[in-house]
Design a protein around this motif. Structure first.
Motif, PDB file in Angstrom:
ATOM      1  N   PHE A 172      -6.359  -3.377   3.359  1.00 44.15           N
ATOM      2  CA  PHE A 172      -5.937  -4.516   2.557  1.00 44.15           C
ATOM      3  C   PHE A 172      -5.672  -5.730   3.440  1.00 44.15           C
ATOM      4  O   PHE A 172      -5.494  -5.613   4.651  1.00 44.15           O
ATOM      5  CB  PHE A 172      -4.682  -4.165   1.757  1.00 44.15           C
ATOM      6  N   ASP A 190      -4.345  10.850  -2.127  1.00 45.31           N
ATOM      7  CA  ASP A 190      -5.514   9.986  -2.297  1.00 45.31           C
ATOM      8  C   ASP A 190      -6.561  10.574  -3.236  1.00 45.31           C
ATOM      9  O   ASP A 190      -7.588   9.933  -3.481  1.00 45.31           O
ATOM     10  CB  ASP A 190      -6.180   9.729  -0.943  1.00 45.31           C
ATOM     11  N   TYR A 204       2.077   2.655   3.334  1.00 43.34           N
ATOM     12  CA  TYR A 204       1.130   2.727   4.440  1.00 43.34           C
ATOM     13  C   TYR A 204       0.931   1.355   5.081  1.00 43.34           C
ATOM     14  O   TYR A 204       0.027   1.160   5.890  1.00 43.34           O
ATOM     15  CB  TYR A 204      -0.207   3.316   3.978  1.00 43.34           C
ATOM     16  N   ASP A 205       1.782   0.431   4.720  1.00 40.21           N
ATOM     17  CA  ASP A 205       1.859  -0.886   5.360  1.00 40.21           C
ATOM     18  C   ASP A 205       3.287  -1.008   5.898  1.00 40.21           C
ATOM     19  O   ASP A 205       4.183  -1.455   5.206  1.00 40.21           O
ATOM     20  CB  ASP A 205       1.523  -1.996   4.375  1.00 40.21           C
ATOM     21  N   SER A 238       2.082  -3.521   8.563  1.00 40.22           N
ATOM     22  CA  SER A 238       2.169  -4.594   7.571  1.00 40.22           C
ATOM     23  C   SER A 238       2.082  -5.947   8.276  1.00 40.22           C
ATOM     24  O   SER A 238       2.452  -6.072   9.455  1.00 40.22           O
ATOM     25  CB  SER A 238       3.498  -4.501   6.827  1.00 40.22           C
ATOM     26  N   GLN A 275      -2.796  -5.633   6.000  1.00 38.08           N
ATOM     27  CA  GLN A 275      -2.785  -4.566   7.006  1.00 38.08           C
ATOM     28  C   GLN A 275      -3.591  -4.943   8.249  1.00 38.08           C
ATOM     29  O   GLN A 275      -4.710  -4.475   8.452  1.00 38.08           O
ATOM     30  CB  GLN A 275      -3.317  -3.262   6.387  1.00 38.08           C
ATOM     31  N   ASP A 308       0.854  -1.194   0.000  1.00 40.16           N
ATOM     32  CA  ASP A 308       0.000   0.000   0.000  1.00 40.16           C
ATOM     33  C   ASP A 308       0.888   1.242   0.000  1.00 40.16           C
ATOM     34  O   ASP A 308       0.697   2.167   0.787  1.00 40.16           O
ATOM     35  CB  ASP A 308      -0.955  -0.010   1.203  1.00 40.16           C
ATOM     36  N   GLY A 358      -0.707  -0.773  -4.812  1.00 47.03           N
ATOM     37  CA  GLY A 358      -1.998  -0.587  -4.147  1.00 47.03           C
ATOM     38  C   GLY A 358      -2.607   0.783  -4.340  1.00 47.03           C
ATOM     39  O   GLY A 358      -3.522   1.153  -3.598  1.00 47.03           O
TER      40      GLY A 358
END
Length: 515
Positions: free
Chosen positions: A156, A324, A62-63, A104, A159, A59, A371
């Motif tokens: 996800f 985003d 962000y993981d 993660s 995560q 991601d 991602g």
């Protein structure tokens, strides 16, 4: 609140797409350091860096698999410390991205939590009491761990959600947020924050700040967790700042005690009505479109309650875009962007500019990378020069993190630097005025002077300045008994003989001569 925020203007950097110094096709920390003087030349004196920590990048970072280690593709911890130091030499501040809600599934905490035997990390994540118990109302994974249970996810499958507990208990496997293992998760987060604050960072943008405690409908428990963390910062790092991804300042600022809260692009809110609203046929229905079909009251009805929180407790942060959100150029031409940005950068609160928005980088529809899915097109490389890869990297184009804009008309810093009327230089002029005039900074001194449902222009006052906005292509004129001298204009406006007259697509700042 830290006093430095009153005159802060932030620049958001997606590190893998900003500037590549080692020729591997991916941006890096040293690239940010090399461009600090450019960022300061914009009028941005603060930076938010998207996650730059070790990650499998399912991601885009962000993981996180190690909160305390810079991802090798970006450099080292020492590179990041050097970046902090160089920013501070220039009177600039840097926020890192804090991702408190999940890690993660490669994080060592989760590896330990997956084990069947009880250990320090067993309850660091949220597990049901059986692998066959798929909990209703939650995303979860099962069958991949030694431990007998399903683990909850935030987004996800990679995560797993960290365990800050539950406010309302609805199943025997749920732990109340006050239980020791849940408190231990909060304390582990503080430990991560201290690590980077001690290294020289100036605070954090907090991802999904409202998502910590589960079954927390009014977010009371989540706010309590953040107040506890804010207390630590007040005692140990009083100049550290925090901005929340929440978009509810009554909770984020008023109860959770964040310094800033983003005004995010949510369907039907005021930000959306200003810049992103479209009709079912795709027509532009937002206020800042030159089509002139917007309604300023859709913004004000939503914004003013947020602003009233800002008056006493913190700042609402407007943004040109973020990682985003499709870039504003998806729906706006250059002049529309100029007017929209001039408005954003003269409103109260602390504004954020997304890298490349200052030159009008386009949004591209691309296949998903790391991602990103629909967000991928907003994360393309920064466009510096008219040379190879638009100056982003010396790598061959097939090695680039994402493709650069290959059109002949692709905007670059190099070309816009030479044009005094470019979008880039317009941003610089507006921010120069903001920094020179305290009335145009973050302080809450906003007063609506003229706003009518479905009509243009919109006129507001900030201290000794009157700001008039007519994004529509139509000329407008309204009675205005105030007197003032124009100090900045896009298009053409006059304030004289008891009238404010504005040509189509105009923006003006007037210095008031009398009240």
């Amino acid at each position: 609140m830290p006093k430095w925020l009153n005159d802060a203007v932030f620049y958001e950097i997606y590190p893998q797409s900003f500037y590549d110094t080692n020729g591997d096709g991916i941006g890096d920390i040293n690239g940010i350091t090399e461009k600090l003087d450019y960022i300061k030349s914009l009028g941005c004196n603060a930076i938010w860096i998207n996650p730059c920590f070790e990650s499998p990048f399912m991601d885009a970072g962000y993981d996180i698999s190690d909160y305390k280690k810079v991802a090798p593709r970006y450099g080292t911890n020492d590179d990041l410390k050097h970046c902090f130091n160089e920013a501070h030499k220039r009177g600039m501040h840097i926020l890192l991205d804090l991702v408190p809600g999940h890690t993660s599934d490669k994080h060592q905490w989760f590896r330990e939590s997956q084990k069947a035997c009880q250990n320090e990390y067993t309850n660091r994540y949220i597990w049901t009491d059986s692998v066959w118990n798929r909990p209703a109302g939650f995303n979860s994974m099962c069958g991949v761990s030694e431990k007998d249970g399903c683990y909850l996810l935030n987004f996800f499958s990679s995560q797993p959600a960290l365990n800050y507990g539950f406010n309302k208990i609805t199943a025997p496997w749920q732990m109340h947020y006050t239980q020791p293992d849940c408190v231990a998760t909060r304390e582990a987060l503080k430990d991560v924050m201290r690590f980077w604050l001690d290294a020289g960072c100036d605070g954090f943008r907090v991802d999904m700040a409202d998502s910590l405690v589960k079954n927390d409908d009014n977010k009371e428990a989540t706010c309590e967790v953040w107040r506890n963390i804010r207390g630590m910062l007040n005692r140990e790092y009083p100049e550290a700042a925090m901005v929340s991804e929440w978009s509810d300042p009554a909770k984020a600022i008023g109860k959770a005690q964040f310094d800033m809260d983003f005004y995010l692009d949510h369907q039907e809110n005021g930000y959306h009505a200003l810049f992103r609203k479209t009709g079912s046929d795709g027509s532009q229905q937002n206020f800042f479109s030159k089509q002139g079909n917007g309604d300023i009251m859709e913004f004000l009805d939503d914004y003013l309650p947020r602003y009233h929180v800002e008056e006493s407790a913190g700042y609402v942060s407007m943004m040109t875009c973020n990682h985003d959100t499709p870039r504003m150029t998806l729906g706006f031409d250059e002049l529309e962007c100029k007017i929209a940005y001039a408005f954003l950068l003269t409103m109260p609160g602390v504004p954020f500019i997304y890298y490349g928005d200052e030159i009008g980088i386009q949004y591209f529809r691309l296949n998903s990378v790391e991602g990103g899915y629909h967000r991928t097109g907003t994360r393309t490389p920064m466009q510096w020069t008219n040379g190879k890869n638009l100056g982003f990297s010396t790598a061959e184009k097939e090695k680039l993190y994402l493709p650069v804009d290959e059109r002949d008309c692709a905007p670059t810093v190099e070309s816009q630097n030479k044009d005094t009327n470019s979008l880039l230089n317009t941003v610089r002029k507006v921010l120069k005025l903001r920094h020179e005039n305290p009335d145009l900074q973050a302080q809450p001194n906003f007063e609506v002077v003229y706003a009518e449902k479905g009509k243009y222009p919109f006129v507001f006052r900030r201290g000794q300045f009157l700001i008039a906005v007519n994004p529509s292509w139509r000329s407008v004129s309204i009675p205005m008994k105030l007197l003032g001298e124009s100090i900045f204009q896009l298009g053409h406006s006059t304030l004289e003989n008891g009238n404010l007259s504005m040509k189509g697509q105009s923006f003006s700042i007037f210095h008031m001569n009398s009240i």
